[in-house]
Scaffold this active site. Structure first.
Site, PDB file in Angstrom:
ATOM      1  N   GLY A  21      -2.112   6.357   9.228  1.00  0.00           N
ATOM      2  CA  GLY A  21      -1.366   5.577  10.220  1.00  0.00           C
ATOM      3  C   GLY A  21      -1.114   4.165   9.739  1.00  0.00           C
ATOM      4  O   GLY A  21      -1.249   3.879   8.546  1.00  0.00           O
ATOM      5  N   ASN A  22      -0.755   3.305  10.641  1.00  0.00           N
ATOM      6  CA  ASN A  22      -0.543   1.895  10.284  1.00  0.00           C
ATOM      7  C   ASN A  22      -0.904   1.013  11.477  1.00  0.00           C
ATOM      8  O   ASN A  22      -1.307   1.516  12.525  1.00  0.00           O
ATOM      9  CB  ASN A  22       0.903   1.669   9.821  1.00  0.00           C
ATOM     10  CG  ASN A  22       1.899   2.042  10.898  1.00  0.00           C
ATOM     11  OD1 ASN A  22       1.983   1.370  11.918  1.00  0.00           O
ATOM     12  ND2 ASN A  22       2.628   3.137  10.694  1.00  0.00           N
ATOM     13  N   ARG A  23      -0.721  -0.297  11.315  1.00  0.00           N
ATOM     14  CA  ARG A  23      -1.243  -1.251  12.307  1.00  0.00           C
ATOM     15  C   ARG A  23      -0.246  -1.643  13.380  1.00  0.00           C
ATOM     16  O   ARG A  23      -0.428  -2.635  14.076  1.00  0.00           O
ATOM     17  CB  ARG A  23      -1.686  -2.529  11.583  1.00  0.00           C
ATOM     18  CG  ARG A  23      -2.780  -2.320  10.589  1.00  0.00           C
ATOM     19  CD  ARG A  23      -3.048  -3.615   9.830  1.00  0.00           C
ATOM     20  NE  ARG A  23      -3.702  -3.358   8.558  1.00  0.00           N
ATOM     21  CZ  ARG A  23      -5.005  -3.138   8.434  1.00  0.00           C
ATOM     22  NH1 ARG A  23      -5.777  -3.177   9.472  1.00  0.00           N
ATOM     23  NH2 ARG A  23      -5.516  -2.898   7.248  1.00  0.00           N
ATOM     24  N   SER A  24       0.844  -0.912  13.548  1.00  0.00           N
ATOM     25  CA  SER A  24       1.834  -1.319  14.558  1.00  0.00           C
ATOM     26  C   SER A  24       1.238  -1.204  15.965  1.00  0.00           C
ATOM     27  O   SER A  24       0.677  -0.179  16.336  1.00  0.00           O
ATOM     28  CB  SER A  24       3.077  -0.437  14.452  1.00  0.00           C
ATOM     29  OG  SER A  24       3.948  -0.725  15.506  1.00  0.00           O
TER      30      SER A  24
END
Ligand code: PMT
Length: 402
Positions: free
Chosen positions: A209-212
């Protein structure tokens, strides 16, 4: 400036235990720059006082139709000044009086007199709300163009669990903003916005995933709604509180987001992709939780399709570029590669920009203008600037004619 800034809001408050929420509503509207004048029914004043409202709005709160107001007729003047008349909470009795066109107190006289849009937020016990008389009154009001905010299901003051709860202040304000913005520069347009990050499963419990947080996408969706657009918000994984007053579609993988974007852009006028979409996904997602083997583990990743690039250029296309180096160069290449009208570049290595922050520093790249560098702004302000650019592109024939 927010759609509430400088607006005259007439807040009608009826006799319900939910009237206490109207004080918080008045306070938040005032903080958002609206001038809030309150009219209480005499029963509302048994639950909350005019002083509560004058204290948080610094403006008058009336009850009596015959309150002296030298030089003008109070209910006519209030009706004429209003940009929006919101009856929150609206009781079964006042809804009935409004549907019947009765004018037996200051609130109902003002409702009859005003040309401003009228919004009602019913709150009452479950049986009163579902009673055919109340439903018929609401149907009559809807037919006349009154905006009805549906009450929520939940625990009511009587202890009953049923539909009848007044929504929370944020949701009420979102509905009011949507009504105030309905004649705005994007009225009649459909805007699809993506927000949040995608999660590509490795096994049933892990993902890439990512930090959005969703903040940038949510701000864009709210700005589009406040400009009068019908908004379809496609959201990946997020941590920020979701906005109200729009259709929301959940899509947590790149493939699901692509399917949702393709479905919803078919009839849309603009697509704004603020979502942080994974460029790669694991080739296979394990059926069971992956176990430690005592050895290293190699993952094979395969490329996801570029969602923005594959959407046909029959609508206005806006993408973001999240960069940590050579920002303008990469963003320029994305403008061409993704056949976008605008690319909003943000340097996500900065502490005040990009993922999770409330502010963003962006450079807007377009096909026909030099790059426009904005200062560090709240994401809500960045969103408003982008929506102004989208509205201008649509006005000048971009989109369906591209
Ligand atoms: O959510 P926040 O915490 O508020 O953070 C905001 C943000 C940093 C996520 C946002 O401002 C932002 O930059 N979003 C785009 C993130 C991204 O994926 O950038 P990119 O440069 O990798 O992709 C370029 C564009 O192509 C983006 O519009 C992206 O949505 C789109 N894309 C990317 C990959 C892919 N497979 N399909 C796409 O459509």
């Amino acid at each position: 400036m927010s759609v509430l800034g400088g607006k005259n809001i007439l807040l009608g408050v009826c006799g319900s235990i939910a009237a206490f929420k109207a004080v918080a509503l008045a306070s938040q509207l005032n903080q958002a720059g609206a001038a809030v004048t309150t009219i209480l029914t005499k029963d509302a004043a048994r639950f909350v006082t005019p002083l509560s409202f004058t204290s948080v709005t610094q403006r008058p709160a009336y009850i009596d139709l015959y309150t002296p107001d030298p030089g003008r007729i109070l209910h006519i003047a209030l009706a004429e000044e209003a940009d929006l008349l919101a009856v929150v909470p609206a009781t079964a009795h006042t809804l009935g009086r409004m549907a019947q066109g009765l004018a037996d107190d200051l609130l109902t006289c003002t409702v009859l007199s005003t040309q401003a849009p009228v919004l009602v937020a019913p709150a009452m016990d479950g049986g009163m709300f579902t009673n055919p008389a109340t439903q018929q009154n609401l149907a009559t009001l809807r037919e006349r163009g009154v905006h009805v905010v549906e009450p929520l299901a939940g625990r009511l003051a009587s202890g009953l669990v049923a539909q009848g709860r007044l929504p929370e202040v944020d949701a009420l304000i979102a509905e009011m903003r949507a009504v105030l913005g309905s004649g705005g520069p994007l009225a009649g347009k459909t805007v699809v916005v993506t927000a949040g990050g995608t999660q590509e499963p490795l096994d049933p419990v892990r993902y890439i995933g990512n930090r959005s947080s969703g903040k940038m996408g949510f701000a864009l969706a709210e700005a589009a709604r406040d400009y009068g657009a019908r908004v379809i918000l496609i959201t990946g994984a997020t941590t920020a509180p979701p906005p109200h007053g729009m259709e929301t579609v959940s899509a947590t993988t790149a493939a699901a987001m692509q399917a949702a974007v393709n479905e919803h852009t078919a009839q849309a006028d603009a697509l704004i992709m603020a979502a942080a979409v994974a460029d790669y996904r694991p080739q296979t997602a394990q059926g069971q939780k992956t176990k430690r083997t005592g050895d290293s583990l190699a993952l094979t990743l395969v490329e996801n399709e570029d969602i923005l690039a594959q959407v046909p250029h029959t609508l206005v296309k806006v993408g973001f570029a999240a960069e940590t180096e050579h920002m303008i160069e990469h963003a320029e290449s994305k403008l061409t590669r993704k056949s976008a009208d605008l690319i909003v570049a943000n340097d996500v290595s900065r502490a005040d920009s990009g993922f999770g922050t409330d502010t963003n520093q962006v450079v807007i790249l377009s096909r026909d203008r030099p790059p426009e560098s904005l200062p560090v702004l709240a994401k809500t302000e960045v969103a408003e600037t982008i929506l102004q650019r989208v509205a201008a592109l649509l006005r000048h024939g971009a989109g369906r004619s591209c």
